[in-house]
Design an enzyme around this catalytic site. Structure first.
Site, PDB file in Angstrom:
ATOM      1  N   ASP A  32       0.866  -1.174   0.000  1.00 59.35           N
ATOM      2  CA  ASP A  32       0.000   0.000   0.000  1.00 59.35           C
ATOM      3  C   ASP A  32       0.913   1.237   0.000  1.00 59.35           C
ATOM      4  O   ASP A  32       2.132   1.117   0.162  1.00 59.35           O
ATOM      5  CB  ASP A  32      -0.883  -0.060   1.259  1.00 59.35           C
ATOM      6  CG  ASP A  32      -1.693   1.191   1.484  1.00 59.35           C
ATOM      7  OD1 ASP A  32      -2.268   1.713   0.510  1.00 59.35           O
ATOM      8  OD2 ASP A  32      -1.739   1.671   2.631  1.00 59.35           O
ATOM      9  N   ASP A  47      -0.032   5.113   1.383  1.00 58.46           N
ATOM     10  CA  ASP A  47      -0.155   5.959   2.582  1.00 58.46           C
ATOM     11  C   ASP A  47      -0.043   5.141   3.866  1.00 58.46           C
ATOM     12  O   ASP A  47      -0.707   4.112   4.026  1.00 58.46           O
ATOM     13  CB  ASP A  47      -1.499   6.697   2.581  1.00 58.46           C
ATOM     14  CG  ASP A  47      -1.485   7.938   1.710  1.00 58.46           C
ATOM     15  OD1 ASP A  47      -0.398   8.352   1.282  1.00 58.46           O
ATOM     16  OD2 ASP A  47      -2.570   8.498   1.461  1.00 58.46           O
TER      17      ASP A  47
END
EC number: 5.4.2.8
Length: 249
Positions: A12, A14
């Site tokens: 991922d 953030d």
């Protein structure tokens, strides 16, 4: 040492590779480059391609073996485009208009401390909805995240949209600090896995922060093809786990 081509680690963006909407650090880039000598690596973000590029760098599609923007609805392999999906074809203009009109009316009546702008962002494969507005400042973003944790602004809005548009075949996923994504059922982050053939990739790892039910990493973190998923709280946490899991002798 030659790269193990049957193993891939997916990340991922953030709160995994970077702080929210911040640029990747040199330390993270260097560790990922070292990891890439051992196994294949990929990034799977909910944001659009340009937002991921702002965070991971101008040349980021060459820093990863696979790049999946908008959950993999925009997919690159070895720097070359594989696919672009389109929510317009799925929903049709009339349904998109109904949905956006409802969202804008809802946000207009929403009583929250501040509102800014860009409440609906139209992407290739999804709609991103932000009750505060995407062009809020970093400080306002952080304040809204705390407010939302207490007052459940996003989760309440998602529940209402699910009921109102239950015939549309849509899925809702809360991610980041200020927004949630809306996309056709099955177009979550597991969508990217169709670009990773089962006969080629035997071991898959995933790192993400929103692995809880309703979070935008939940489906992929719990997918049967994922050998092991790691729930992280920050880029520093990711660095520590990578060092311990892949580099500790």
């Amino acid at each position: 040492m030659s790269q193990n081509k049957n193993t891939i680690c997916l990340f991922d963006v953030d709160d995994t590779l970077t702080k929210p909407r911040n640029a990747i650090t040199n330390e993270m880039k260097e560790l990922l480059a070292s990891l890439r000598t051992k196994i294949k690596i990929g990034v799977v973000g909910g944001s659009n391609f340009n937002k991921i590029k702002e965070q991971l760098g101008e040349n980021f599609i060459n820093d990863f073996d696979y790049v999946f923007a908008e959950n993999g609805l925009i997919a690159y392999k070895d720097g070359s485009l594989l696919e672009i999906q389109d929510i317009k074809k799925y929903l049709g203009e009339e349904n998109i208009k109904k949905f956006i009109n409802f969202v804008l009316h809802y946000v207009a009546d929403l009583d929250i401390p501040i509102k800014r702008g860009t409440f609906v962002e139209f992407r290739n494969g999804m709609l991103n909805i932000s009750p505060i507005g995407r062009n809020c400042s970093q400080q306002e973003r952080e304040e809204f995240e705390k407010y939302d944790l207490e007052h459940k602004i996003r989760s309440t809005m998602v529940s209402i949209l699910k009921e109102e548009f239950k015939s549309f075949g849509l899925q809702y996923s809360i991610g980041g600090q200020i927004s949630f994504d809306v996309f056709p059922i099955g177009w979550d982050k597991t969508y990217c896995l169709r670009h990773l053939p089962e006969d080629e990739f035997k071991t898959l790892y995933f790192f993400g922060d929103k692995t809880f039910l309703g979070g935008n990493d939940y489906e992929i973190a719990n997918h049967p093809r994922i050998t092991q998923s790691f729930t992280v709280k920050s880029p520093a946490n990711t660095l520590a786990i990578l060092n311990d899991f892949f580099f500790k002798k």
